[in-house]
Design an enzyme around this catalytic site. Structure first.
Site, PDB file in Angstrom:
ATOM      1  CB  CYS A 264      46.017  52.984  38.621  1.00 45.50           C
ATOM      2  SG  CYS A 264      46.232  51.281  38.126  1.00 45.50           S
TER       3      CYS A 264
ATOM      4  CG  HIS B 168      42.042  53.177  41.425  1.00 50.25           C
ATOM      5  ND1 HIS B 168      41.884  53.312  40.071  1.00 50.25           N
ATOM      6  CD2 HIS B 168      42.929  52.153  41.591  1.00 50.25           C
ATOM      7  CE1 HIS B 168      42.642  52.425  39.447  1.00 50.25           C
ATOM      8  NE2 HIS B 168      43.279  51.703  40.350  1.00 50.25           N
TER       9      HIS B 168
ATOM     10  CG  ASN C  57      42.612  48.725  38.111  1.00 52.38           C
ATOM     11  OD1 ASN C  57      42.540  49.811  37.536  1.00 52.38           O
ATOM     12  ND2 ASN C  57      43.578  48.440  38.962  1.00 52.38           N
TER      13      ASN C  57
HETATM   14  O1  UT7 Z   1      45.696  49.634  40.718  1.00 54.76           O
HETATM   15  C1  UT7 Z   1      46.718  48.824  41.267  1.00 54.76           C
HETATM   16  C2  UT7 Z   1      46.473  47.399  40.897  1.00 54.76           C
HETATM   17  N1  UT7 Z   1      46.722  46.417  41.913  1.00 54.76           N
HETATM   18  C3  UT7 Z   1      45.809  45.992  42.803  1.00 54.76           C
HETATM   19  O2  UT7 Z   1      44.793  46.550  42.958  1.00 54.76           O
HETATM   20  C4  UT7 Z   1      46.113  44.741  43.572  1.00 54.76           C
HETATM   21  C5  UT7 Z   1      45.685  44.752  44.992  1.00 54.76           C
HETATM   22  N2  UT7 Z   1      45.580  43.393  45.482  1.00 54.76           N
HETATM   23  C6  UT7 Z   1      44.442  42.668  45.336  1.00 54.76           C
HETATM   24  O3  UT7 Z   1      43.474  43.153  44.797  1.00 54.76           O
HETATM   25  C7  UT7 Z   1      44.400  41.266  45.892  1.00 54.76           C
HETATM   26  O4  UT7 Z   1      45.580  41.005  46.631  1.00 54.76           O
HETATM   27  C8  UT7 Z   1      44.245  40.177  44.784  1.00 54.76           C
HETATM   28  C9  UT7 Z   1      42.836  40.242  44.207  1.00 54.76           C
HETATM   29  C10 UT7 Z   1      45.267  40.414  43.679  1.00 54.76           C
HETATM   30  C11 UT7 Z   1      44.426  38.782  45.371  1.00 54.76           C
HETATM   31  O5  UT7 Z   1      43.511  38.585  46.462  1.00 54.76           O
HETATM   32  P1  UT7 Z   1      44.025  37.946  47.818  1.00 54.76           P
HETATM   33  O6  UT7 Z   1      42.870  37.796  48.688  1.00 54.76           O
HETATM   34  O7  UT7 Z   1      45.174  38.772  48.290  1.00 54.76           O
HETATM   35  O8  UT7 Z   1      44.466  36.496  47.346  1.00 54.76           O
HETATM   36  P2  UT7 Z   1      45.895  35.800  47.458  1.00 54.76           P
HETATM   37  O9  UT7 Z   1      46.855  36.411  46.503  1.00 54.76           O
HETATM   38  O10 UT7 Z   1      46.300  35.717  48.888  1.00 54.76           O
HETATM   39  O11 UT7 Z   1      45.556  34.354  46.953  1.00 54.76           O
HETATM   40  C12 UT7 Z   1      44.692  33.472  47.708  1.00 54.76           C
HETATM   41  C13 UT7 Z   1      44.622  32.148  46.983  1.00 54.76           C
HETATM   42  C14 UT7 Z   1      45.972  31.571  46.612  1.00 54.76           C
HETATM   43  O12 UT7 Z   1      45.903  30.163  46.734  1.00 54.76           O
HETATM   44  P3  UT7 Z   1      46.481  29.417  48.065  1.00 54.76           P
HETATM   45  O13 UT7 Z   1      47.928  29.837  48.141  1.00 54.76           O
HETATM   46  O14 UT7 Z   1      45.666  29.959  49.196  1.00 54.76           O
HETATM   47  O15 UT7 Z   1      46.262  27.986  47.745  1.00 54.76           O
HETATM   48  C15 UT7 Z   1      46.128  31.955  45.171  1.00 54.76           C
HETATM   49  O16 UT7 Z   1      46.975  31.049  44.458  1.00 54.76           O
HETATM   50  O17 UT7 Z   1      43.907  32.310  45.751  1.00 54.76           O
HETATM   51  C16 UT7 Z   1      44.715  31.834  44.672  1.00 54.76           C
HETATM   52  N3  UT7 Z   1      44.448  32.658  43.493  1.00 54.76           N
HETATM   53  C17 UT7 Z   1      43.421  32.439  42.655  1.00 54.76           C
HETATM   54  N4  UT7 Z   1      42.477  31.478  42.633  1.00 54.76           N
HETATM   55  C18 UT7 Z   1      41.563  31.520  41.658  1.00 54.76           C
HETATM   56  C19 UT7 Z   1      45.120  33.773  43.082  1.00 54.76           C
HETATM   57  N5  UT7 Z   1      44.545  34.267  41.983  1.00 54.76           N
HETATM   58  C20 UT7 Z   1      43.496  33.455  41.691  1.00 54.76           C
HETATM   59  C21 UT7 Z   1      42.512  33.453  40.682  1.00 54.76           C
HETATM   60  N6  UT7 Z   1      41.580  32.487  40.689  1.00 54.76           N
HETATM   61  N7  UT7 Z   1      42.482  34.398  39.711  1.00 54.76           N
END
Ligand code: UT7
Length: 351
Positions: A111, A249, A279
């Site tokens: 990125c 970014h 992104n």
């Molecule tokens: O340029 C480099 C690229 N990478 C990044 O920028 C990634 C940086 N990380 C992030 O942006 C965030 O960590 C995410 C957006 C990827 C995820 O957000 P989060 O607040 O860290 O969510 P999480 O992974 O802790 O997931 C929370 C819940 C989970 O369910 P449970 O375990 O609480 O029941 C996930 O299974 O949300 C669930 N979940 C979703 N639900 C609906 C994960 N993805 C999704 C989704 N839709 N797309």
């Protein structure tokens, strides 16, 4: 002393839109979750190869600078999704533009590729190797996306942007930057199936699975960008008050919020377009910078801070002093071939 002034800017966003509701037709997700966790509402899906997006963005940047293709002495193409590895993608942009006097190189730092490319071009101009350069950040992430994985496929989109740089005696362009990489964490963001390492595993190229530890990447992103901003500011002996505009970014609105809080940066100085594009990896910060100019947020002689991070995990922050001109000298006539396909149709064909 010679500086590398940014005198041209251009972007190319493919027309097909993929909304959060479109994603919810084939993933267990919804608009509310994506919007509240990331700030994203829609993203673009490309119907052409990354070189074509890059070509249109580069033609727009050249026109904005009032230059001809023959004036370009260097093309630095930042991306992670090159159409082919040999020959390189920059040479294809050279061919399409007719930029016959340009040296051509590709740069891949995920990125941050557009920003690392800006460093390469700036350094080569300042050291006298070349007098002008096109810097490109372009990406067609949709082609290497694991579309069944909701943890990643909601986050990314396609796009391109380019800057034209030329020598100047006036103090402007990139004045300081800080670049780095958390190599020990490279496995927390890895596109498995994309690269020669996988060629003997009988995988179909482009059939990927993403290793992606969202929360770990999130923390490292905030840490890396904070550190990079502090180091870049320190190089010039500047405090955050001296910054007129922050163009970060755009990977997650909550990451941007954490960074601005850490750095005590005022929110009204932060440029955001994440809701429209998600992104776009290497294209993200350059598209945001181009739009900040086009939408009037960049003013003559202003100080801009551009923090970024990506797979590797690479991180960066650039301090840019804009020049006196914020309007484009001319418009390019180059455009993408038309398509009637929707974002969802294009993605269905890739799944
Ligand atoms: O340029 C480099 C690229 N990478 C990044 O920028 C990634 C940086 N990380 C992030 O942006 C965030 O960590 C995410 C957006 C990827 C995820 O957000 P989060 O607040 O860290 O969510 P999480 O992974 O802790 O997931 C929370 C819940 C989970 O369910 P449970 O375990 O609480 O029941 C996930 O299974 O949300 C669930 N979940 C979703 N639900 C609906 C994960 N993805 C999704 C989704 N839709 N797309």
């Amino acid at each position: 002393m010679t500086y590398a002034a940014i005198t041209g800017w251009g972007k190319c966003l493919p027309p097909a839109i993929l909304s959060n509701d479109d994603l919810a037709t084939f993933l267990d997700t919804n608009d509310e979750w994506i919007t509240s966790r990331t700030g994203m509402k829609e993203r673009r899906i490309s119907h052409v190869d990354v070189s074509e997006l890059a070509y249109v963005a580069a033609a727009n940047a050249l026109a904005a600078a009032g230059k001809r293709a023959e004036d370009v002495e260097l093309i630095v193409f930042g991306s992670t999704t090159f159409d082919e590895m040999c020959p390189n993608a920059a040479s294809n942009v050279q061919r399409l533009l007719g930029a016959c006097n340009a040296a051509c190189m590709d740069v891949n730092t995920a990125c941050t590729s557009g920003m690392y490319s800006l460093t390469v071009a700036t350094a080569m101009i300042k050291s006298g190797v070349v007098n002008s350069a096109l810097v490109i950040g372009a990406e067609v992430v949709s082609r290497i996306m694991e579309w069944s994985n909701r943890n990643v496929s909601i986050l990314f989109g396609d796009g391109a942007a380019a800057l034209y740089l030329e020598t100047s005696e006036i103090r402007q362009g990139v004045l300081a930057e800080s670049l780095g990489c958390y190599g020990e964490s490279r496995d927390i963001l890895s596109v498995q199936g994309w690269g020669l390492k996988y060629a003997d595993k009988k995988r179909i190229l482009g059939e990927t699975s993403w290793a992606f530890s969202g929360q770990e990447i999130f923390k490292k992103a905030v840490k890396g960008m904070t550190q990079a901003c502090e180091r870049a500011l320190a190089k010039l002996g500047l405090q955050t008050e001296a910054i007129d505009l922050i163009v970060p970014h755009q990977a997650n609105l909550r990451i941007i919020d954490s960074l601005t809080k850490n750095m005590k940066l005022p929110k009204e100085k932060v440029f955001i377009n994440i809701e429209r594009y998600g992104n776009m990896s290497a294209a993200t910060t350059l598209v945001a910078l181009v739009e900040a100019v086009q939408e009037g947020y960049v003013t003559a002689n202003c100080n801009i801070l551009v923090p970024a991070f990506g797979g590797g995990l690479t991180w960066s922050a650039h301090l840019i002093k804009w020049g006196a001109r914020t309007h484009a000298i001319a418009q390019s006539e180059v455009s993408l071939p038309e398509t009637t396909q929707t974002g969802l149709e294009l993605v269905q064909a890739l799944r």
